[in-house]
Design an enzyme around this catalytic site. Structure first.
Site, mmCIF file in Angstrom:
data_model
loop_
_atom_site.group_PDB
_atom_site.id
_atom_site.type_symbol
_atom_site.label_atom_id
_atom_site.label_comp_id
_atom_site.label_asym_id
_atom_site.label_seq_id
_atom_site.Cartn_x
_atom_site.Cartn_y
_atom_site.Cartn_z
ATOM 1 N N ASP A 3 43.043 142.611 59.675
ATOM 2 C CA ASP A 3 42.913 143.911 59.653
ATOM 3 C C ASP A 3 41.557 143.612 61.129
ATOM 4 O OD1 ASP A 3 40.483 145.709 59.486
ATOM 5 O OD2 ASP A 3 39.429 145.085 57.287
ATOM 6 N N LYS A 42 35.474 153.077 64.902
ATOM 7 C CA LYS A 42 34.819 152.216 65.202
ATOM 8 C C LYS A 42 34.901 152.407 67.159
ATOM 9 C CE LYS A 42 34.640 149.292 61.199
ATOM 10 N NZ LYS A 42 33.158 150.495 60.984
ATOM 11 N N TRP A 75 34.214 142.239 54.438
ATOM 12 C CA TRP A 75 35.732 142.417 54.541
ATOM 13 C C TRP A 75 37.055 141.484 53.875
ATOM 14 C CZ3 TRP A 75 34.934 147.389 54.137
ATOM 15 C CH2 TRP A 75 33.602 147.901 54.579
HETATM 16 N N1 PMP Z 1 37.606 146.190 56.943
HETATM 17 C C1 PMP Z 1 36.332 146.465 58.140
HETATM 18 C C2 PMP Z 1 36.687 144.983 58.711
HETATM 19 C C3 PMP Z 1 35.666 146.906 58.026
HETATM 20 O O1 PMP Z 1 34.248 147.562 59.308
HETATM 21 C C4 PMP Z 1 35.201 147.900 57.461
HETATM 22 C C5 PMP Z 1 34.949 149.185 57.301
HETATM 23 N N2 PMP Z 1 33.192 149.153 58.139
HETATM 24 C C6 PMP Z 1 36.238 148.364 56.399
HETATM 25 C C7 PMP Z 1 36.900 147.079 56.490
HETATM 26 C C8 PMP Z 1 36.431 150.065 55.296
HETATM 27 O O2 PMP Z 1 37.423 151.116 56.448
HETATM 28 P P1 PMP Z 1 37.439 151.899 55.880
HETATM 29 O O3 PMP Z 1 35.776 152.205 54.924
HETATM 30 O O4 PMP Z 1 38.231 152.677 56.718
HETATM 31 O O5 PMP Z 1 38.404 151.868 54.584
#
Ligand code: PMP
Length: 360
Positions: A172, A196, A102
């Protein structure tokens, strides 16, 4: 009705009392004769919902004055663009810490808008740890430092908030927000997709320090502009009204659990039980450095990949679902967010023992 224990990484299990309350209020919210989904976002009823959501979130996280709370859309990935567009002037540089999947997404997005310095990376350690702060190679005039405080796929969590001096720290925190107290005052921006620990997908929570408002680049889309959204009370466009309502119910549920200190104790108990089972023999394995092991995202591997199918089938038969690891890494992953009760983790531990007895 049979509810399963859902270990999905997100959209993830929600607290049952929240779903029951939403069900009870679905057709007629508080005598309005309509569902929250059908209300004007600017009406009195919804205004009371969004205001309460913000108040309760502020109480839970003890968000100090001088921070704005925004309820936006587009997920954490939209924030990967919003952060540089709001905080990085043309020609500026931003520091990113690479701890896995991520953070790499965040880095790739930021590179569209400016210079990115990867100040530290745990690539050498196969992304099994948070690089020690003393090894970070920060730029002297960075616009901000970005960290991913829980790597949802790798299962690596920051338990210490790094000190970045006067440079705003941006996090994040999608996959561990509200799992424990967090010292918001140490951050410039915290963002999290809701799916989450907050509520359904489609809502993104952004907490931003006042002095970081009003710096957006001209080309920053207005819906992503923190100052525009702050001024509009998160209603520059129609917000995710039902998502905000469910988030508000989740915040109430968390407060009823005793707040973040209490939920942290539960989360520690859950994580300890699961890691203890993983470490008990050589049959299961988690490679993350102990001090950095996530309490929310627990990837683990079986000694023999050919056992993955039978393990998952047996788990499913016991009502333990969504344990398959992310396709990028394989193996298993148990996401044990706030809404996963200790009982669900203990049932998983029982199954792991039984499976090892049969196949070990
Ligand atoms: N950052 C993290 C740490 C995540 O776990 C996720 C989704 N699993 C995301 C970003 C992406 O998030 P979204 O699909 O809500 O854009």
């Amino acid at each position: 009705m049979t509810r399963v224990y859902n270990f999905s990484a997100g959209p993830a299990a929600m607290p049952l009392p929240v779903l029951e309350r939403a069900q009870a209020e679905l057709l007629d919210w508080h005598g309005t004769g309509m569902s929250v989904m059908e209300m004007s976002h600017r009406g009195v009823a919804f205004t009371s919902i969004i205001e309460k959501a913000e108040r309760d979130l502020r109480d839970l996280l003890a968000i100090p004055g001088g921070y704005r709370v925004l309820f936006l859309q587009g997920g954490a990935l939209a924030q990967n663009a919003a952060v540089p567009l709001n905080l990085m002037a043309q020609g500026a540089i931003a520091d990113y810490v690479d701890t896995g999947h991520w953070s790499q997404k965040s880095i790739a997005e930021a590179r569209k808008y400016g210079d990115v310095n990867v100040a530290a990376s745990s690539a050498d350690a196969n992304y099994t740890c948070v690089p020690a702060r003393s090894t970070w190679n920060l730029s002297p005039h960075a616009a901000y430092v970005h960290v991913t405080t829980n790597e949802t796929i790798g299962g690596v969590e920051y338990f210490r908030i790094p000190d970045t001096g006067d440079v705003p720290l941006v996090a994040d925190a999608s996959s561990h927000i509200l799992s424990r107290p967090l010292d918001v005052a140490k951050f410039g921006v915290i963002y999290a997709g809701a799916q989450k620990n907050i509520g359904p997908a489609g809502l993104t929570v952004v907490i931003v320090r006042d002095d970081l408002l009003g710096r957006a680049r001209r080309e920053c889309p207005s819906v992503l502009d923190y100052a525009v959204q702050a001024k509009a009370g998160s209603m520059f466009n129609t917000p995710s009204t039902f998502g905000i309502y469910l988030a508000s119910l989740t915040f109430e549920w968390l407060a009823a659990q005793g707040g973040l200190d209490a939920i942290e104790r539960q989360n520690v108990a859950k994580a300890n039980a699961l890691y203890a089972q993983i470490d008990r023999s050589g049959f299961y394995r988690n490679d993350v450095r102990r001090a950095d092991r996530s309490r929310m995202s627990v990837p683990f591997f079986l000694r023999d990949d050919r056992l993955n199918g039978p393990f998952l089938e047996g788990a499913e038969a016991r009502g333990l679902v969504q344990l398959k690891g992310h396709r990028a890494v394989g193996g298993m992953r148990a996401s044990i967010y706030n809404a996963m009760p200790l009982d669900g983790v203990l049932k998983l531990v029982d199954w792991m023992r039984e499976f090892e007895r049969e196949h070990g």
